[in-house]
Design a protein around this motif. Sequence first.
Motif, short mmCIF file in Angstrom:
data_model
loop_
_atom_site.label_atom_id
_atom_site.label_comp_id
_atom_site.label_asym_id
_atom_site.label_seq_id
_atom_site.Cartn_x
_atom_site.Cartn_y
_atom_site.Cartn_z
N LEU A 319 0.82 -1.21 0.00
CA LEU A 319 0.00 0.00 0.00
C LEU A 319 0.86 1.26 0.00
O LEU A 319 0.53 2.24 -0.67
CB LEU A 319 -0.92 -0.01 1.22
CG LEU A 319 -2.03 -1.08 1.22
CD1 LEU A 319 -2.75 -1.10 2.57
CD2 LEU A 319 -3.02 -0.83 0.09
N ALA A 320 1.95 1.23 0.73
CA ALA A 320 2.84 2.39 0.75
C ALA A 320 3.48 2.65 -0.60
O ALA A 320 3.80 3.80 -0.95
CB ALA A 320 3.92 2.19 1.82
N ARG A 321 3.66 1.60 -1.39
CA ARG A 321 4.28 1.72 -2.71
C ARG A 321 3.25 1.89 -3.82
O ARG A 321 3.61 1.91 -5.01
CB ARG A 321 5.14 0.49 -2.98
CG ARG A 321 6.31 0.35 -2.00
CD ARG A 321 6.95 -1.03 -2.10
NE ARG A 321 8.08 -1.18 -1.18
CZ ARG A 321 8.71 -2.34 -0.94
NH1 ARG A 321 8.31 -3.44 -1.55
NH2 ARG A 321 9.71 -2.38 -0.09
N GLY A 322 1.99 1.98 -3.46
CA GLY A 322 0.95 2.13 -4.47
C GLY A 322 0.66 0.85 -5.23
O GLY A 322 0.13 0.90 -6.34
N GLN A 323 0.96 -0.29 -4.64
CA GLN A 323 0.74 -1.58 -5.28
C GLN A 323 -0.46 -2.27 -4.65
O GLN A 323 -0.92 -1.90 -3.58
CB GLN A 323 1.99 -2.45 -5.15
CG GLN A 323 3.24 -1.85 -5.76
CD GLN A 323 4.50 -2.60 -5.37
OE1 GLN A 323 4.48 -3.46 -4.49
NE2 GLN A 323 5.61 -2.27 -6.01
#
Length: 358
Positions: A319-323
């Motif tokens: 989630l932090a990496r936008g995945q």
Amino acid sequence: MKQAARASSGGCESFGGRIVSAQENPSWRQLSPEVQQQISQDSEHFRKCLAYLREHSAGEVEGFYGPDSMTWVIYREPVILLGGLRAILLQIAHPAVAVGVSQNSNFRGDLLGRARRTYTAMYQLVFGGLPEAMGAAKRVHSLHSRVNGTIPAGAGRYRANDPLLQRWVLATLIDGAMVVFETFVRPLSLEEKRRFYEESRLAAAQFGLLPEQMPPTLEAFYSWYHEQLEGETLRVGDTARELASLLFNSPFTRGQLDELLTAGLLPQRWREAYGLAWGPGQQRAWKLLKGTMRRAINLTPPTLRCVTAWHQAQMRLALARGQRPTAMARVLNTLDSYVDVPFSIRPVAVKAPATDKD
């Protein structure tokens, strides 16, 4: 309510996860000036450990270790928990640890609850993001700051935050994790062992030990550790035997399997010291059990066998990496929001819907 229970898993909810000062702790006035001074010194030393943790952590989202660490590789395996009784028996072979556990632990009446709190704190330290991991470290230190007392027969005092005792307890966990992993999962290369030990400097800081208070290398660690195992400081006295009897005769550990697992993992001297059976029958059963478990573990894909805390950490990173997190992580995380899934830390908050597909 469920998350509040998780937050207080270290048993120090009244301290709110902070380092407690003399003025804030109501029981402080019951302690002698000498003990008060020692606790103050321990707290000041722990602040240095917290600074070391912040400086050397993998990142705010990654936590202390991060996904590329050997610590995640080893502790994502639920089988590591099978080394719990081994570690405890070696820890209480130190007389001061045995007395401290006997006088301060509530496992006589709440063994399952104590185990769950211990493992939850462990997974928060290993797989939690930096705020959660730092909070767990502070709670554990606050709890230990209250554990002190007198050893019978005029043998002096003990305190849980004594560096000598902390180093011994941590050593049993470092060695135990590698022993269990190699027994049931796969052999570790020398380089992997060295990496894991180097990462254990962060574990030491969580306990309140700065790097210079630990042996500098894996080889130096094992030289010191084996000296302890073979020396005269450790011994199984009446208190350790009483605690071992309680551990092996609880509603959750009663039976031959727990004794067989522990006997198979313990060094011979300590297996004999605790009176654990190890005849030809037990040795054949251990060989069969070890081989069967190892085959079963290696036939199970990591995604299916890894602990929930590892999946939650992977979801937090995605989630932090936008995945988009994996389906397994999403399912376990959602389930953990409603029931207390074993070996978890805290449900990951989903801030925004992901767009890409698995």
